[in-house]
Structures are given as structure tokens and as C-alpha cells.
Design a protein around this motif. Sequence first.
Motif: not given
Length: 475
Positions: A230-236
Motif C-alpha cells: 500500500p502506498s499510504a499507511v497510517n496508524v492511530a
Amino acid sequence: LTPERYPVRRLPFSVVSEDDLAALEQVVPGRVITDPEDLEAPNLDWLRTVRGSSKVLLRPRTTQEVAHILRYCHERNLAVNPQGGNTGMVGGSTPVFDEIILSTALMNQVLSFHDVSGVLVCQAGCVLEALSQYVEERGFIMPLDLGAKGSCHIGGNVATNAGGLRFLRYGSLRGTVLGLEVVLADGAVLNCLTSLRKDNTGYDLKQLFIGSEGTLGVITAVSILCPPKPSAVNVAFLGCPGFAEVLQTFRTCRAMLGEILSAFEFMDAECMKLVRLHLGLSCPVQESPFYVLIETAGSGPGHDAEKLGCFLEQVLDSGLVTDGTLGSDERRIKMLWALRERITEALSRDGYVYKYDLSLPLDRLYDLVGDLRARLGPSAKHVVGYGHLGDGNLHLNVTAETFSASLLGALEPYVYEWTAGQRGSVSAEHGLGFKKKDVLGYSKPPEALQLMRQLKALLDPKGILNPYKMLPTHA
Ligand code: FAD
Ligand code: MLT
Ligand code: ZN
């Protein structure tokens, strides 16, 4: 450690002789390990709860060598314990008595990778992290990830049907493994190493070996489907005031993040206390009774950030979440994941660990943790709950200074009966190995046990492969 804690009798296998060592030396020259010092680590499990007394470890490099070894051991009635990275949680990877350890450590070659389909074919001893790096350089990721990635082998992952941190998004190895090469107990090579997505030509034999924990054959090569990176990874990383709010956050998350959601993990305040105490990690949000780690993985950074922003606004405004922090660069993402991934390590530094890995209905997922705290009182050092909430998988762990039979008696069969009462599973993802083999009946009917025994007898009539593991001692 074994005899007192886990009473079991040696079966009448042959004992490795000098002649056997000489014969095996012909098969794997220079790779028959007998030095007691070199045998210490492979005889002890990762949790340091079971210890074998094997005098021989073999390090084959090829499938043909594995086939020769098994043909020889089968003829001589010598028991064999397949071993990958030795990170298993249920005492399946270490011998119980003097079984020969067959290590896949030198079987670490990538055989092929197709950069359109994403199909990776590799030997069983490839370390998961090395494979991740290999496919990431080519624009893909492995469909599984777990805290033990730096040591565990793909063959061990398949043999345990490991779940891990990406299960929610990419599903079970039962779907992503496309083919296997397996050496059977008598040395025959079963080549089902296909790379096809669809193949309905009869029984899907590879499924027998996925999750078979080394009891039906030795996996020598794996064909596995890798998703695009994936080109966009975010963690909250979020703090929640109660477990009911954790569940509502999950519900909201699924509704609002939909297709970009790639992980939903949770941990309680006791876990945070332990990663802080033993590993020096610091809590990135306000202290809370529960913490949730949410990961998104998608193809549009702007789109994903906007969705995540709306979701966070919603859960903060509604009081489901009291505080949160975000990470979108690699360093911060790793830092946030470490809080969850390294709980296992923190627990092992806390003392003796009683480890339970349960599948439960989401509504009841955390009930047992509070229940046990009350039941065990000060006889337990810590009672913690964490896990793959999105998969309905609770990791319930209890620590104490040292092993105690009375604490074990307070935990078992109570935990298993409670789980069976919810129609849960007494092993969601770690398998049964040596330590959990006698509790299989809490999650499977007698007819299933009987069929498992018949399959074992068919594929390994002499019972030389990983004896004392997975199947219950008594009928
Ligand atoms: P081993 O431990 O060496 O062996 C495990 C079993 O497989 C044994 O029964 C062994 O005989 C058999 N086996 C190994 N290789 C072969 C082979 N080639 N052919 C046939 N049988 C074989 N598990 C999860 O499901 N999810 C997690 O998130 C997760 N996180 C973990 C985090 C940590 C820090 C640790 C220490 C463990 C974790 N585990 C997790 C446990 C998990 O089972 C293992 O990490 C991994 O799947 C085992 O791989 P391994 O190569 O170490 O196998
Ligand atoms: C995890 O999810 O962290 C692993 O399954 C290991 C464990 O249960 O401790
Ligand atoms: Zn897990």
C-alpha cells in the motif's frame, strides 16, 4: 522441566546410535550437530517452559536431503521434531525426549517471485522478515506479519497456520498459501507447489499440512500470494475508557474506514504498564483503561488521511475515545506498533507466563480477564488481556514469579471450560503443540478427534513425526 510439569512417557522409538550418526553424516555432511552447547537453545522453547533432551540436530539444505533423512528415520523408527525459528508458543517446536531435531534454518532460498501476480515461491526456512524485505523491494508485502518476524520461518508459520497482525485484512494462510511441497514421514516428496489461484482438481491436500504443526509431514517449500504494497499507511493509537467503548470504536471504525482498515488491535492498561516497566517504552496518549491500535493501508494518502480524520473526530466527539495520536511516517508507525507487538516480550520478562490464546464472541471477549483477576487475587503477579480484536482473538496471559502447580490448578480447566461455554476456541492461532494437546476436546467433537487420529495413522503410521504433540494423549 518437562516431566514434573507435563507428565508424559517416552514411546518406544529407537535411540540414535553411532551408526545412525555416521549414516546421517553421509546425508548432510558437516551438518549433523551433536555438541551439547549447540543443542541447548533448540531444546528449549521461546517461553522457556518446556525443555527436551535431543542429542542431535540436522541442518538440511534441500528437499532431497530432508527426504533422505525421513526415509532413514522411518526405517530405523527414529522420532523427528521439525523446527523452524523456534518461536512457537505451545511447546510444539522443541523435543519432549530425545527426538532428532530437523531444522529448516539453512533452507532459506527464494525460488521465484512473479511481479505481476505477486506469487512468491520459497524454501520453508526463509525468515519472515527477510521475505518481507525481499517482496517490499519489489512493490509487494507479505500477507502475514507478527511480532516474531525476525526469527520465525515461513514453514513454521504455515505449520502453525499463524494468524498475526494482518489477518483482518488479508485473511488466513489457508487462503493465501497457494501451494506446498511436503516431505512425508516415509521420505516421499509430495509436490503440490502450484502457484495457481484456482485449482479444484480433487481434495485440497495442502490444507492438511497448514496448521498440522509438524505432525503430518515436513514442509520444505511454500508458494504464497503477496498483496501489493500500500502506498499510504497510517496508524492511530487511541485510549478508550472501557471495553464497551473499544467495541463501539471497532464498529465505528469498520463503518467509516471500510476498505482501508488493515488492523484493529487492543491492549489493556496492565499491558501498557508491562511494556513500560520491562522495555522502557512510553505511553503516547493519556493513560486509559484500554488502548486500541488501528492501521489503515490504502492507495491514496489524501483520501485515507481525510477518512481517518473524520473517524477520529467522530470517536473523540462521542466519548468513545478519550485521547489519540497518529503516525504516518515509518519511524512513528514502528514506534506505535512496538507498544502492541512487544507485549509478548515484556510478559516473558515479568516471570513465568501462563498463556491462553482464545477465540471468543466479541461481546464476551474481555469478561474472562476481570473474572480471573478476582479469582486469582494476589497469587498472580499480572493478569492481562490484549489481542487481535478485529478477529475475535483474545490473548489472556497470567504471570507469576515462578511456576506454581496451585496457580495452574486455579486456571485450568477453568479457562477452557469458560471458553467452551461460549463455544469459543481454546487455541485461536498458536496451535496445540505439546502444552495444549489435551484440551483439544474443548473445541472439537469426538468424531473430529477420531478422524484426526485416522489421518495421522494414514500419513505417519509409525508416529515418528513430532510425537507427543497436537493429538491428545488419551482417546
Ligand atoms: P517453530 O516454533 O519452530 O515451530 C512451530 C511448530 O511448527 C512446531 O510444531 C514445529 O514442529 C512445526 N514446524 C516448524 N517448521 C516446520 C516445517 N517446515 N514443516 C513442518 N512443521 C514445522 N503466532 C500467531 O499466530 N500470531 C501472532 O501474532 C504471533 N506473534 C508472535 C509474537 C512473538 C514475539 C512470538 C515469540 C511468537 C508469536 N507467535 C504468533 C507464535 C507463532 O506460532 C510463531 O511465531 C510462528 O508461526 C512459528 O514459526 P517458527 O518458524 O518459529 O516455528
Ligand atoms: C501476539 O499477538 O502478540 C502473539 O500471538 C503472541 C502472544 O500471544 O503473546
Ligand atoms: Zn496473536
